[in-house]
Scaffold this motif. Structure first.
Motif, short mmCIF file in Angstrom:
data_model
loop_
_atom_site.label_atom_id
_atom_site.label_comp_id
_atom_site.label_asym_id
_atom_site.label_seq_id
_atom_site.Cartn_x
_atom_site.Cartn_y
_atom_site.Cartn_z
N UNK A 172 -10.52 -2.65 31.71
CA UNK A 172 -9.11 -2.50 31.35
C UNK A 172 -8.97 -1.71 30.04
N UNK A 173 -9.88 -1.95 29.10
CA UNK A 173 -9.83 -1.23 27.82
C UNK A 173 -10.04 0.26 28.03
N UNK A 174 -11.01 0.62 28.86
CA UNK A 174 -11.27 2.04 29.14
C UNK A 174 -10.09 2.67 29.87
N UNK A 175 -9.56 1.97 30.86
CA UNK A 175 -8.42 2.49 31.61
C UNK A 175 -7.20 2.66 30.70
N UNK A 176 -7.03 1.75 29.74
CA UNK A 176 -5.93 1.89 28.79
C UNK A 176 -6.05 3.17 27.98
#
Length: 218
Positions: A172-176
């Motif tokens: 989720x952090x990377x996608x954000x």
């Protein structure tokens, strides 16, 4: 020009941050959404983003340009700038940058959905309709704000199409990060800098005040 771009990037960062956070929240909520549903939503938000982007790109060019406003060459220039600025940069924003994030995370259904090819019958007409609106009714503030938000959602559902698995917190952090970048840089560039690149300094004028421009001009 560079100073204006930096000012606009700074001004848009908080709004884009909120949009990206809302996108991650929606991704968590709709993490079980089927590929088909996400595909449908992508082809709703992406053409709408292209439509609004074409309005702003065309309007900025017309509002600043003070050269000859007639002739085939001028018409073709407006058409090309409006199309490339909306479809070309919109594809980068909604498809290619999210796709790069999907590849980095090795998501199972990673695919670059190129709207003006895969969905040419809806994306291209949306671009030409936006060019027409931007030429005849060159307002920019509302379309610009709307298209930044819609670009967030289009990028979001492009990523959701690729999921197919449970997402770990670090993913989720990377996608954000990719969601933020996919909206922040391309949208500011397409609406503000791109149309001005094609106006010679002697043909350029300051935007008229009071036209509702969201490009930072006064």
């Amino acid at each position: 020009m560079l100073k204006r771009i930096f000012v606009e990037l700074r001004n848009h960062a908080p709004f884009t941050l909120v949009g990206a956070l809302s996108g991650i929240l929606l991704m968590f909520i709709f993490r079980s959404m089927t590929y088909q549903s996400a595909h449908i939503l992508f082809y709703i938000f992406h053409p709408t983003h292209v439509f609004l982007s074409a309005i702003v790109t065309t309007a900025i060019f017309k509002l600043y340009y003070r050269g000859p406003l007639t002739g085939v060459l001028y018409f073709l220039k407006v058409l090309a700038i409006g199309y490339v600025g909306s479809v070309g940069i919109g594809t980068l924003s909604d498809s290619l940058i999210p796709y790069a994030g999907e590849l980095l995370l090795d998501l199972p259904h990673s695919h670059a959905h190129i709207g003006f090819i895969d969905g040419w019958w809806i994306v291209n007409p949306a671009a030409f309709a936006g060019i027409a609106v931007g030429y005849f009714r060159p307002a920019t503030k509302l379309p610009h704000s709307g298209h930044v938000l819609l670009s967030t959602w289009a990028s979001l559902f492009h990523m959701i199409m690729a999921l197919g698995i449970s997402v770990m917190w670090y993913q989720y952090a990377v996608l954000f990060v990719f969601l933020f970048i996919s909206v922040w840089l391309p949208c500011c560039f397409s609406d503000i800098a791109f149309p001005l690149l094609f106006i010679r300094s002697e043909d350029r004028a300051s935007c008229k005040s009071g036209h509702g421009c969201g490009c930072g001009c006064r």
